[in-house]
Design a protein around this motif. Structure first.
Motif, mmCIF file in Angstrom:
data_model
loop_
_atom_site.group_PDB
_atom_site.id
_atom_site.type_symbol
_atom_site.label_atom_id
_atom_site.label_comp_id
_atom_site.label_asym_id
_atom_site.label_seq_id
_atom_site.Cartn_x
_atom_site.Cartn_y
_atom_site.Cartn_z
ATOM 1 N N GLY A 64 -11.017 -9.925 -22.508
ATOM 2 C CA GLY A 64 -9.850 -9.487 -23.013
ATOM 3 C C GLY A 64 -8.696 -10.828 -23.101
ATOM 4 N N VAL A 65 -8.754 -11.619 -22.478
ATOM 5 C CA VAL A 65 -8.154 -12.907 -22.339
ATOM 6 C C VAL A 65 -8.451 -13.613 -23.638
ATOM 7 C CG1 VAL A 65 -7.633 -15.136 -21.119
ATOM 8 C CG2 VAL A 65 -7.942 -13.105 -19.864
ATOM 9 N N PHE A 66 -9.822 -13.892 -24.335
ATOM 10 C CA PHE A 66 -9.973 -14.397 -25.220
ATOM 11 C C PHE A 66 -9.351 -13.549 -26.545
ATOM 12 C CE2 PHE A 66 -12.950 -16.084 -22.277
ATOM 13 C CZ PHE A 66 -13.149 -17.400 -23.054
ATOM 14 N N ALA A 67 -9.514 -12.215 -26.318
ATOM 15 C CA ALA A 67 -8.942 -11.383 -27.470
ATOM 16 C C ALA A 67 -7.263 -11.642 -27.480
ATOM 17 C CB ALA A 67 -9.151 -9.913 -27.220
ATOM 18 N N LEU A 68 -6.762 -11.792 -26.460
ATOM 19 C CA LEU A 68 -5.171 -12.004 -26.370
ATOM 20 C C LEU A 68 -4.992 -13.372 -26.934
ATOM 21 C CD1 LEU A 68 -2.631 -11.273 -23.706
ATOM 22 C CD2 LEU A 68 -3.170 -13.791 -23.785
#
Lengths: 285, 305
Positions: A82-86
């Motif tokens: 999710g950090v990458f999506a953020l």
């Protein structure tokens, strides 16, 4: 449609977007499969200390096989991925302020709300590609692990795979729009990424980890309305992976319907806040 | 140049206050006519950029109203007919000049073939496949103008388009703007450089501390030329001049000469009268106020001179 096509045009041509996408795939292969497989295959017997009698690290390799790849993908990458999506969400919006292109795009033809819709649409396409790619990479990695160990190539049924993809799309949709709203709020990338990472990796975990230990079960009643908890509920709703001789893990605190409703509410709220900020604010940069 | 009296930009009492008490623009009534090259002149910080930002919908006015190309600023109807560069042109550094313009074409809903036409117009074809981040300041400025031209706008709004350019770049961009202003297209260009405005513009509006202080053609702003007269004895000269043009048109200057507001066609006649009255004329010349003088009188600054 013009706004969507334009946003997609510049997004797919941006190297940083693909660095982010490929970065997650690389991490998924190495940390998700290669390193665990190596550790569980070549660790000395002493590494099994603390495990129930007769259990070895090799018993954990079942998590790496194709039958579990949907669960593994969701449970392993709902927050870390999710950090990458953020970061994707931040990049798409925050850079417009950094480069001053916000004034360029708002003086072409369509209004700000249409331009925002176009950007959210382009972000959705990239996030969908991220999710599809992640599932494909994990499926291929799990196939490799099974082939190396001579295990059967049993895959989850198509319905579970599709549900898994849909669940991850919602989870990453939340994260990417969290990034977008932070970048809109701060009109820059650095602050948005910093605060987003702090929330993802520290804030919610710290509050409820600390509070839950001290204050008891009612903290969970509050936690069930927070986003990271719900990404966990949704991932866990696909069932826990059961390991030989280890007790089964308890089910999630809230069910999938609750998790989907809460995450969808966050997604809608983030879009509305972004729209409100863009509509009201002057563009002075 | 075909300039009409119908305004393509008009503002009524346009005002922008900021929260910290700063009045950036104060009750501005601006009228830009179709087909003219209008110079929006003022020292740094006078409110030019804020005004232009309001005209393209980037900033909402605190009060007052504006119409740009027949519609409210920032509305799709207005934006589709306006090409603008506000401050430095901003594009995506990882895209080529060509791809940046393709993107603008997609956003504007115009055929992609317009991209090459616009690049031709600003003479950027040889560098069109190079990344924007590798462009010089002058090339960035020209790409900005190409982007503004892509939708074949009725009006171009250019905010200090020669800012930061080297002398050759300034000359090139000015020439480009003069060429763009030929024909039906309206150009609204802001600047703090008087010489630049004088070269490019047919009409000028001067803004100072957010307020309009003058508007007109360059000749109107300069006002009529005056005649400088120095003659001895001074009393005889003053008597003649007062009698010929009236005392309200005669001003004694500090150096003892007289500044006389009079039709310059009467210069020979004035000279003859002075001689007939027994005055020795030592100086008699037409004096035209420069735009710089006007600007300094209006704004009380020397900015950009």
């Amino acid at each position: 449609m013009r706004a969507f096509l334009g946003e997609l045009f510049k997004t797919v041509r941006r190297p940083a977007v693909w660095v982010c996408v490929v970065g997650l795939f690389a991490v998924a292969v190495t940390i998700g499969y290669a390193l665990p497989w190596l550790a569980e295959t070549y660790s000395p017997p002493s590494a099994a200390q603390g495990l129930p009698q007769g259990t070895t690290l090799a018993d954990f390799k079942i998590a790496l096989y194709p039958i579990n790849f949907v669960r593994q993908t969701l449970q392993q990458w709902s927050v870390l991925g999710g950090v990458f999506a953020l970061i994707l969400g931040v990049l798409l919006q925050g850079s417009e302020y950094g480069w001053g292109t916000v004034k360029t795009i708002y003086t072409q033809r369509d209004g700000r709300m249409v331009m925002l819709a176009g950007k959210v649409g382009a972000l959705a396409v990239v996030v969908l590609l991220l999710v599809l790619g992640l599932f494909a990479v994990d499926a291929a990695s799990s196939t490799g692990a099974a082939l190396l160990d001579g295990k059967s190539l049993d895959y989850p049924d198509a319905t579970q795979i599709l549900k898994g993809i849909a669940a991850m799309f919602l989870i990453y949709g939340f994260w990417s729009l969290f990034g977008l709203v932070l970048a809109t709020l701060f009109r820059q990338s650095a602050m948005a990424i910093g605060l987003g990472l702090a929330y993802a990796l520290v804030v919610e975990g710290l509050i409820f980890g600390f509070g839950g230990g001290l204050l008891g079960d009612w903290v969970k009643k509050i936690q069930e309305w927070f986003p990271i908890a719900n990404t966990g509920y949704l991932a866990d709703s696909f069932g826990a992976i059961t390991f030989r001789r280890l007790p089964a893990q308890p089910g999630p605190y809230a069910d999938a319907t609750h998790a989907v409703a809460v995450l969808a509410a966050y997604v809608v709220t983030f879009v509305l806040i972004s729209a409100l900020l863009l509509r009201r604010r002057d563009v002075t940069s | 140049m075909a300039t009409g009296s119908e305004p393509i930009v008009s503002t009524r009492g346009l005002t922008k206050h900021y929260g910290n008490g700063i009045v950036a623009v104060d009750s501005l009534n601006l009228n830009v006519r179709r087909g003219e090259v209008y110079g929006f002149l003022g020292p740094n910080g006078a409110g030019k950029t804020t005004t232009l930002r309001m005209l393209v919908g980037l900033i909402k006015p605190t009060s007052g109203s504006a119409m740009v190309a027949g519609a409210a600023p920032g509305s799709p109807a207005s934006l589709s007919r306006v090409g603008a560069i506000i401050e430095a042109p901003a594009f995506y550094p990882y895209l080529s000049g060509y791809d940046n313009l393709r993107l603008i074409a997609i956003f504007c809903g115009v055929p992609v073939k317009r991209v090459d036409v616009a690049l031709e117009e600003v003479e950027l074809m040889p560098r069109k496949q190079h990344r924007f981040s590798t462009y010089s300041l002058g090339m960035k400025q020209r790409l900005g103008i190409a982007a503004a031209l892509i939708k074949e706008p009725d009006i171009l709004i250019l905010d200090e388009p020669t800012n930061g350019l080297d002398p050759q770049g300034m000359v090139d961009v000015r020439k480009l703007i003069i060429d763009l202003g030929k024909g039906e297209r309206t150009v609204l260009v802001s600047s703090h450089l008087l010489g630049e405005v004088e070269q490019m513009c047919t009409r000028i509006g001067v803004i100072q501390k957010g307020r309009f202080v003058a508007e007109g053609t360059i000749d109107e702003l300069r006002g009529a030329a005056t005649l400088t007269v120095r003659a001895e004895p001074a009393a005889a000269a003053a008597s003649v001049l007062n009698g010929e043009v009236g005392p309200e048109n005669v001003k004694l200057l500090q150096d003892g000469s007289y500044s006389v507001k009079v039709d310059l066609k009467r210069t020979a006649e004035i000279n003859r009268r002075l001689v007939q009255a027994g005055a020795d004329v030592t100086e008699l010349r037409a004096t035209e106020r420069s735009l710089e003088d006007v600007f300094m009188e209006l704004t009380g600054t020397e900015a950009g001179l």
